[in-house]
Design an enzyme around this catalytic site. Structure first.
Site, PDB file in Angstrom:
ATOM      1  N   TYR A 144      41.829  42.505  40.407  1.00  0.00           N
ATOM      2  CA  TYR A 144      41.853  43.097  39.063  1.00  0.00           C
ATOM      3  C   TYR A 144      40.937  44.306  39.085  1.00  0.00           C
ATOM      4  CZ  TYR A 144      41.101  43.532  33.998  1.00  0.00           C
ATOM      5  OH  TYR A 144      41.013  43.991  32.715  1.00  0.00           O
ATOM      6  N   ASP A 239      36.590  48.687  45.103  1.00  0.00           N
ATOM      7  CA  ASP A 239      36.207  48.358  43.731  1.00  0.00           C
ATOM      8  C   ASP A 239      35.023  47.391  43.818  1.00  0.00           C
ATOM      9  OD1 ASP A 239      35.833  47.274  41.248  1.00  0.00           O
ATOM     10  OD2 ASP A 239      37.958  46.958  40.825  1.00  0.00           O
ATOM     11  N   LYS A 267      29.077  46.762  35.691  1.00  0.00           N
ATOM     12  CA  LYS A 267      28.307  45.525  35.560  1.00  0.00           C
ATOM     13  C   LYS A 267      26.817  45.696  35.860  1.00  0.00           C
ATOM     14  CE  LYS A 267      32.454  42.721  36.259  1.00  0.00           C
ATOM     15  NZ  LYS A 267      32.831  42.207  34.962  1.00  0.00           N
TER      16      LYS A 267
HETATM   17  N1  HOZ Z   1      38.182  40.383  32.718  1.00  0.00           N
HETATM   18  C1  HOZ Z   1      36.777  40.361  32.858  1.00  0.00           C
HETATM   19  C2  HOZ Z   1      36.361  39.304  33.834  1.00  0.00           C
HETATM   20  N2  HOZ Z   1      36.940  39.364  35.104  1.00  0.00           N
HETATM   21  C3  HOZ Z   1      36.060  40.224  31.539  1.00  0.00           C
HETATM   22  C4  HOZ Z   1      36.432  39.059  30.741  1.00  0.00           C
HETATM   23  C5  HOZ Z   1      35.767  39.072  29.361  1.00  0.00           C
HETATM   24  O1  HOZ Z   1      34.828  39.792  29.115  1.00  0.00           O
HETATM   25  O2  HOZ Z   1      36.247  38.317  28.537  1.00  0.00           O
END
Ligand code: HOZ
Length: 430
Positions: A144, A239, A267
Site C-alpha cells: 500500500y 516506500d 510517519k
Molecule cells: N492505512 C493506514 C495504515 N496502514 C492508516 C489507517 C488509519 O489511519 O486508519
C-alpha cells in the site's frame, strides 16, 4: 469494560463523517467491532473516552516509536507553537530536518517535505515518469502506497481489509499503466520487464511489506529489483513511509544494503504530526520545481510544528542503544504471542523486522499477499475483540502490522502475552 461513550460518539459520527471515521480501517468493520474513541495517550498506553486503558500496538500506525506524549517532542512542540503555527515560507526547521534525513539515509541527497505518505509516493512516481519519459509503473500486490490513483491497484491496508480490488473513480486509462505483481516473486518481475522494458518508469516497493500484515523481503528480492531496474533504465523507489527510521535509523535500505533511486518517508519523521517526504539522487531531485519542471507544491508543506516534532523524534532515536532496546522488546513480544497461540493448539505464521511485527492464523508460509489472505480471518476477528476486552489495542485488521515503541515496558509486554493466552482460548471457544 464500559463502552457507552464511544458508542454514543460513533452513532453521532456516522451521521457526520463517512463510516464515522476519517480513515477506513479504524472503523473496525472487518473484525465486526465498533471503534473506541481515544481520549488521551501516554507512553505505551492509551485511554478511551470511557476510561478504559489499553496497551497500544498501533502507535498511530507507525509514527509513535518514542511512545505517546514523549517529553522531548512535547517540549519542541510547545516552544514552536508559541512562535506561530504556519507561515507558508521557508523556516530554519525545514533545513534542519532535511539535513537530519540526508545524514541518516545514504541514498538521499536532496529531500522535499510534503504532508503525507500518499503525497510522497504520488510525487515520487510523477518524478520517475518525468525523468524516464515513460508511463508504466510496477508495484506489488498487498503493498500500500497511499491512495493516489495510480497506486490504488491490488493495494494492501484498508483496500485489502475491505476486500476490494481498487476503487471506483479511478480512470481505466490511468490504471492500465500500473502493473501489480506478486511480492517476493522475482521471476514475474523479470518476465514483465522483458515484455515492457522500454515502458516501465519505476518499480515502487515497500522494502518490508507492512500493509498485508508483515511480510519481509526474501533474500535477494530487493537486490534483484535493483539489478532489474538498472538493466532496463527504470527507477527503484523504496516506500519507507513505515520502515524509514523504524527498522533501522537509515531505514530498510540500510538494513538490507540496497540503494534506491528515490525514497518516500512519513510517519516517524513527523513525530506524530502530519508529514511526508520524498528524496533521493540529486540529479533526480533537481528536476522538481522550482529547480526543475516537475511540479509539486503544498501550502502546509514543511509545517513548523511537524518539523519540530520530527526533529525532536529523530534526535531521540539517534541516541546509542535505542534500536537495541526496541529489538529486545519486540523479540520478547512476538515470541510470547506465538507461544500463547501454539499452546492453545493454533498454528501461526509470524515474522518480525525490528519493531514491526505480524502474526497470521495459518501454518503458512506467508511470503506474499495471496498467502496472507489464506489465514483465518474469522479467528483473527475474534482474537482481536478478546484482546481489546483485555486491554490490548491491536490493529483491527489482519492486514496491518503491529508497532512496538521504545517505552513498551516489560510489564506491558508481559501483560499483553498473558492476555494473548486467554484471548486465543476465548476466540477458539466462540
Ligand atoms: N492505512 C493506514 C495504515 N496502514 C492508516 C489507517 C488509519 O489511519 O486508519
Amino acid at each position: 469494560m464500559k463502552i457507552a461513550k464511544s458508542g454514543t460518539l460513533m452513532k453521532k459520527a456516522v451521521s457526520l463523517i463517512p463510516g464515522g471515521v476519517n480513515s477506513p480501517v479504524r472503523a473496525c468493520r472487518s473484525v465486526g467491532a465498533e471503534p473506541v474513541f481515544v481520549a488521551r495517550a501516554e507512553g505505551c498506553y492509551l485511554w478511551d473516552v470511557d476510561g478504559n486503558r489499553y496497551v497500544d500496538y498501533i502507535g498511530s500506525w507507525g509514527p509513535m516509536i518514542l511512545g505517546h506524549a514523549h517529553p522531548a517532542v512535547q517540549d519542541a512542540l510547545r516552544q514552536t507553537l508559541l512562535k506561530g503555527t504556519s507561515f507558508g515560507a521557508p523556516t530554519e526547521l525545514e533545513v534542519e530536518l532535511a539535513q537530519l534525513i540526508i545524514d541518516a539515509v545514504d541514498s538521499v541527497e536532496m529531500v522535499r517535505m510534503v504532508n503525507s505518505g500518499t503525497e510522497a509516493t504520488m510525487s515520487a512516481i510523477r518524478l520517475a515518469r518525468a525523468v524516464t519519459g515513460r508511463d508504466m509503473i510496477i508495484k506489488f500486490d498487498g503493498c500500500y502506497h497511499g491512495h493516489a490513483d495510480s497506486l490504488l491497484v491490488d493495494a494492501g491496508s484498508g483496500v485489502a481489509t475491505l476486500a476490494i480490488a481498487g476503487s471506483p473513480g479511478i480512470p481505466a486509462d490511468l490504471i492500465k499503466h500500473t502493473l501489480s505483481l506478486p511480492y517476493n516473486d522475482v521471476e514475474t518481475v523479470q518476465r514483465m520487464l522483458e515484455r515492457y522494458a522500454e515502458k516501465i518508469a519505476c518499480i515502487i516497493v515497500e522494502p518490508v511489506a507492512g500493509n498485508m500484515g508483515l511480510v519481509p523481503p526474501k533474500t535477494g528480492f530487493l537486490e534483484s529489483l535493483r539489478q532489474l531496474c538498472d538493466s532496463c533504465g527504470a527507477l527503484l523507489i523504496f516506500d519507507e513511509v513505515m520502515t524509514g527510521f523504524r527498522v533501522a535509523f537509515g531505514g530498510a535500505q540500510a538494513l538490507y544494503g540496497i540503494v534506491p533511486d528515490l525514497s518516500c518517508f512519513g510517519k516517524i519523521i513527523g513525530g506524530g504530526l502530519p508529514v511526508g517526504a520524498y528524496g533521493g539522487r540529486r540529479d533526480l531531485m533537481e528536476q522538481v520545481a522550482p529547480q526543475g519542471p516537475v511540479y509539486q507544491a503544498g501550502t502546509l508543506s514543511g509545517n513548523p510544528l511537524a518539523m519540530a516534532a520530527g526533529i525532536a523524534t529523530l534526535r531521540e532515536i539517534a541516541k546509542p542503544g535505542f534500536y537495541e532496546r526496541l529489538e529486545q522488546a519486540s523479540q520478547k513480544l512476538l515470541a510470547g504471542l506465538v507461544d500463547a497461540a501454539r499452546q492453545a493448539g493454533v498454528q501461526v505464521w509470524a515474522d518480525r523486522v525490528g519493531s514491526m511485527l505480524g502474526m497470521y492464523f495459518t501454518p503458512g508460509p506467508v511470503y506474499d499477499f495471496q498467502q496472507a489472505k489464506k489465514s483465518d480471518l474469522d479467528l483473527f476477528a475474534r482474537y482481536y475483540k478478546a484482546m481489546r476486552r483485555k486491554g490490548v489495542y491491536l490493529a483491527p485488521s489482519q492486514f496491518e502490522a503491529l508497532f512496538v515503541s521504545a517505552v513498551h515496558t516489560d510489564e506491558a509486554i508481559e501483560q499483553t502475552i498473558e492476555a494473548a493466552g486467554q484471548a486465543i482460548v476465548e476466540a477458539l471457544d466462540q
